[in-house]
Structure formats: structure tokens, C-alpha cells
Design a protein around this motif. Structure first.
Motif, PDB file in Angstrom:
ATOM      1  N   VAL A  46       0.561  -0.901  -0.104  1.00 11.73           N
ATOM      2  CA  VAL A  46      -0.023   0.325  -0.138  1.00 11.73           C
ATOM      3  C   VAL A  46       0.899   0.847  -0.054  1.00 11.73           C
ATOM      4  N   LEU A  47       0.772   2.061  -0.968  1.00 10.97           N
ATOM      5  CA  LEU A  47       1.184   3.543  -1.404  1.00 10.97           C
ATOM      6  C   LEU A  47       0.616   4.546  -1.021  1.00 10.97           C
ATOM      7  N   GLU A  48      -1.255   4.310  -0.796  1.00 10.94           N
ATOM      8  CA  GLU A  48      -1.982   5.927   0.223  1.00 10.94           C
ATOM      9  C   GLU A  48      -3.100   5.264  -1.093  1.00 10.94           C
ATOM     10  N   THR A  49      -3.855   5.677   0.523  1.00  9.98           N
ATOM     11  CA  THR A  49      -5.103   5.480  -0.163  1.00  9.98           C
ATOM     12  C   THR A  49      -5.868   7.549  -0.524  1.00  9.98           C
ATOM     13  N   MET A  50      -7.069   7.543  -1.704  1.00 10.00           N
ATOM     14  CA  MET A  50      -7.429   8.905  -2.185  1.00 10.00           C
ATOM     15  C   MET A  50      -8.760   7.925  -2.213  1.00 10.00           C
ATOM     16  N   ARG A  51      -9.060   9.911  -2.867  1.00 10.15           N
ATOM     17  CA  ARG A  51     -10.460   9.831  -3.467  1.00 10.15           C
ATOM     18  C   ARG A  51     -10.680   9.334  -5.276  1.00 10.15           C
ATOM     19  N   PRO A  52     -11.930   8.580  -6.142  1.00  9.38           N
ATOM     20  CA  PRO A  52     -11.326   8.309  -7.257  1.00  9.38           C
ATOM     21  C   PRO A  52     -11.151   9.609  -7.483  1.00  9.38           C
ATOM     22  N   MET A  53     -10.603   8.852  -8.690  1.00  9.36           N
ATOM     23  CA  MET A  53      -9.270  10.021  -9.852  1.00  9.36           C
ATOM     24  C   MET A  53     -10.358  10.014 -11.774  1.00  9.36           C
ATOM     25  N   PRO A  54     -10.580  10.699 -12.294  1.00 14.41           N
ATOM     26  CA  PRO A  54     -11.610  10.565 -13.681  1.00 14.41           C
ATOM     27  C   PRO A  54     -11.028   9.240 -13.918  1.00 14.41           C
ATOM     28  N   LYS A  55     -11.733   9.079 -15.044  1.00 10.55           N
ATOM     29  CA  LYS A  55     -11.088   7.936 -15.455  1.00 10.55           C
ATOM     30  C   LYS A  55     -10.883   8.366 -17.282  1.00 10.55           C
ATOM     31  N   TYR A  56      -9.995   7.700 -17.971  1.00 11.46           N
ATOM     32  CA  TYR A  56      -9.338   7.357 -18.852  1.00 11.46           C
ATOM     33  C   TYR A  56      -9.589   6.319 -20.084  1.00 11.46           C
ATOM     34  N   PRO A  57     -10.396   6.255 -21.061  1.00 12.02           N
ATOM     35  CA  PRO A  57     -10.474   5.607 -21.955  1.00 12.02           C
ATOM     36  C   PRO A  57      -9.295   5.000 -22.341  1.00 12.02           C
ATOM     37  N   VAL A  58      -9.307   3.823 -22.503  1.00 16.21           N
ATOM     38  CA  VAL A  58      -7.460   2.875 -23.314  1.00 16.21           C
ATOM     39  C   VAL A  58      -8.070   2.825 -25.125  1.00 16.21           C
ATOM     40  N   LEU A  59      -7.103   2.312 -25.599  1.00 19.17           N
ATOM     41  CA  LEU A  59      -7.312   1.992 -26.423  1.00 19.17           C
ATOM     42  C   LEU A  59      -7.222   0.493 -26.981  1.00 19.17           C
ATOM     43  N   ASN A  60      -7.106  -0.690 -26.281  1.00 21.97           N
ATOM     44  CA  ASN A  60      -6.879  -1.687 -25.747  1.00 21.97           C
ATOM     45  C   ASN A  60      -8.370  -1.946 -25.105  1.00 21.97           C
ATOM     46  N   GLU A  61      -8.809  -3.153 -25.008  1.00 18.45           N
ATOM     47  CA  GLU A  61      -9.668  -3.501 -24.497  1.00 18.45           C
ATOM     48  C   GLU A  61      -9.179  -4.440 -22.810  1.00 18.45           C
ATOM     49  N   LEU A  62      -9.399  -4.062 -22.006  1.00 14.48           N
ATOM     50  CA  LEU A  62      -8.864  -5.029 -20.695  1.00 14.48           C
ATOM     51  C   LEU A  62      -9.843  -5.155 -19.817  1.00 14.48           C
ATOM     52  N   PRO A  63      -9.658  -6.190 -19.233  1.00 18.83           N
ATOM     53  CA  PRO A  63     -10.970  -7.217 -18.417  1.00 18.83           C
ATOM     54  C   PRO A  63     -11.423  -6.285 -17.879  1.00 18.83           C
ATOM     55  N   GLU A  64     -13.468  -7.059 -17.625  1.00 12.94           N
ATOM     56  CA  GLU A  64     -14.497  -6.247 -16.522  1.00 12.94           C
ATOM     57  C   GLU A  64     -13.992  -6.129 -15.610  1.00 12.94           C
ATOM     58  N   GLY A  65     -14.184  -4.471 -15.129  1.00 13.03           N
ATOM     59  CA  GLY A  65     -13.860  -3.821 -14.046  1.00 13.03           C
ATOM     60  C   GLY A  65     -12.696  -3.125 -14.042  1.00 13.03           C
ATOM     61  N   VAL A  66     -12.184  -2.693 -15.067  1.00 10.43           N
ATOM     62  CA  VAL A  66     -10.507  -2.914 -15.000  1.00 10.43           C
ATOM     63  C   VAL A  66     -10.756  -1.058 -15.741  1.00 10.43           C
ATOM     64  N   GLU A  67     -10.324  -0.213 -15.685  1.00 14.43           N
ATOM     65  CA  GLU A  67     -10.019   1.162 -16.097  1.00 14.43           C
ATOM     66  C   GLU A  67      -8.932   1.624 -15.999  1.00 14.43           C
ATOM     67  N   CYS A  68      -8.527   3.180 -16.463  1.00 12.91           N
ATOM     68  CA  CYS A  68      -7.840   3.606 -16.055  1.00 12.91           C
ATOM     69  C   CYS A  68      -7.996   5.091 -15.905  1.00 12.91           C
ATOM     70  N   SER A  69      -7.201   5.646 -15.122  1.00 10.45           N
ATOM     71  CA  SER A  69      -7.248   6.962 -14.360  1.00 10.45           C
ATOM     72  C   SER A  69      -5.361   6.907 -14.305  1.00 10.45           C
ATOM     73  N   LEU A  70      -5.469   8.709 -14.256  1.00 10.90           N
ATOM     74  CA  LEU A  70      -3.682   9.613 -14.473  1.00 10.90           C
ATOM     75  C   LEU A  70      -3.406   9.143 -12.959  1.00 10.90           C
ATOM     76  N   ILE A  71      -2.962   9.508 -12.423  1.00  5.92           N
ATOM     77  CA  ILE A  71      -2.602   8.670 -11.145  1.00  5.92           C
ATOM     78  C   ILE A  71      -0.985   9.126 -10.528  1.00  5.92           C
ATOM     79  N   ARG A  72      -0.176  10.584 -10.215  1.00  2.00           N
ATOM     80  CA  ARG A  72       1.030  11.291 -10.409  1.00  2.00           C
ATOM     81  C   ARG A  72       1.377  11.188 -11.273  1.00  2.00           C
ATOM     82  N   GLY A  73       1.185  12.091 -12.165  1.00  2.00           N
ATOM     83  CA  GLY A  73       1.499  11.940 -13.343  1.00  2.00           C
ATOM     84  C   GLY A  73       1.616  10.707 -14.309  1.00  2.00           C
ATOM     85  N   LYS A  74       1.051   9.396 -14.498  1.00  2.00           N
ATOM     86  CA  LYS A  74       1.348   8.592 -15.045  1.00  2.00           C
ATOM     87  C   LYS A  74      -0.179   7.911 -14.850  1.00  2.00           C
ATOM     88  N   LEU A  75      -0.747   6.952 -16.176  1.00  4.42           N
ATOM     89  CA  LEU A  75      -1.731   6.257 -16.112  1.00  4.42           C
ATOM     90  C   LEU A  75      -1.890   4.936 -15.539  1.00  4.42           C
TER      91      LEU A  75
END
Length: 139
Positions: free
Chosen positions: A16-45
Motif C-alpha cells: 500500500v502506497l496511499e489511499t485517495m478519492r477516486p480520480m477521473p477515468k480515461y479510456p484506453v485503446l486496447n480492451e481490458l478485463p471487466e472491472g478495470v479502467e485507467c486513471s491518471l495518478i501522480r502523472g502516470k496512467l
């Protein structure tokens, strides 16, 4: 320890690094498993695994738990709530029963009990496959 819907999960504190409020989600071009999305956290996807949706198909999560994995990878768990930090004794841990070797159980390392509450101890390295990481890192 965190809650995903009505179920409790535990994560080894070393991840565990930290806990935080949810961040905006960003679409990714390739399909990810159900229940997985991406956010920009500390400048990294960063992949966000919606644990509450995976275990119970519940409403959106209210907290993120940012985890550090091997190979300098981070993943965030979207959870209903963060319950706190607790020490579990080894006698309160049980191996995963063989009946749970099916779909969506590979991320459970073992089970434990705390104050009579069943905990799913998460194997954080199994939350995403190497193929999933390849897709994410290609973005």
C-alpha cells in the motif's frame, strides 16, 4: 483492510502506497478485463481495478487504494471504504479452498478472520495479467 460492497478484503501493508478519492477515468485503446479502467495518478496512467464491482457488482467505489507491485508498477483498487490497518495472526489465516480455483478467484491468496469477519486476503500481483500490463504500458 478495505470493504468492497459488503465483503471485506485485506492487502499486505507493504504493497500500500496511499489511499485517495477516486480520480477521473480515461479510456484506453486496447480492451481490458471487466472491472478495470485507467486513471491518471501522480502523472502516470494507472490501472484501476474496481474491486467492489468484481466481488458484488455494486455501486461505484468511494476510495482508491494505490498499490506498488514488482517491476515498478502501480495499480489502484477502487473500494467502497478503507477500514483501517490491522495485524492478522498466522493462526487466523487459511489457505484458499480448492473449490475456489475458478474464474475471478485467482487474486485471492487466502482467507482470514478479524473480529469474526471473513476477510479475503488479496494476491495483488494476480489482479492483472502480464498481457493486461502489456496493453496498459503500450498506452
Amino acid at each position: 483492510m478495505c470493504r468492497a460492497g459488503s465483503q471485506y478484503c485485506a492487502i499486505r501493508l507493504g504493497h500500500v502506497l496511499e489511499t485517495m478519492r477516486p480520480m477521473p477515468k480515461y479510456p484506453v485503446l486496447n480492451e481490458l478485463p471487466e472491472g478495470v479502467e485507467c486513471s491518471l495518478i501522480r502523472g502516470k496512467l494507472c490501472p484501476v481495478v474496481d474491486l467492489a464491482r468484481l466481488v458484488e457488482n455494486t455501486a461505484p467505489a468511494k476510495r482508491l487504494v494505490l498499490l506498488q507491485l514488482p517491476k515498478e508498477r502501480n495499480v489502484a483498487l477502487a473500494v467502497t471504504s478503507v477500514e483501517g490497518v490491522f495485524e492478522l495472526s498466522l493462526e487466523n489465516l487459511a489457505k484458499k479452498p480448492p473449490l475456489l480455483t475458478g474464474v475471478r478467484s485467482d487474486w485471492i491468496e487466502s482467507f482470514g478472520f478479524l473480529d469474526g469477519q471473513l476477510l479475503q486476503i488479496l494476491k495483488v500481483g494476480a489482479l492483472l495479467s502480464e498481457q493486461d500490463w502489456t496493453h496498459i504500458e503500450a498506452q
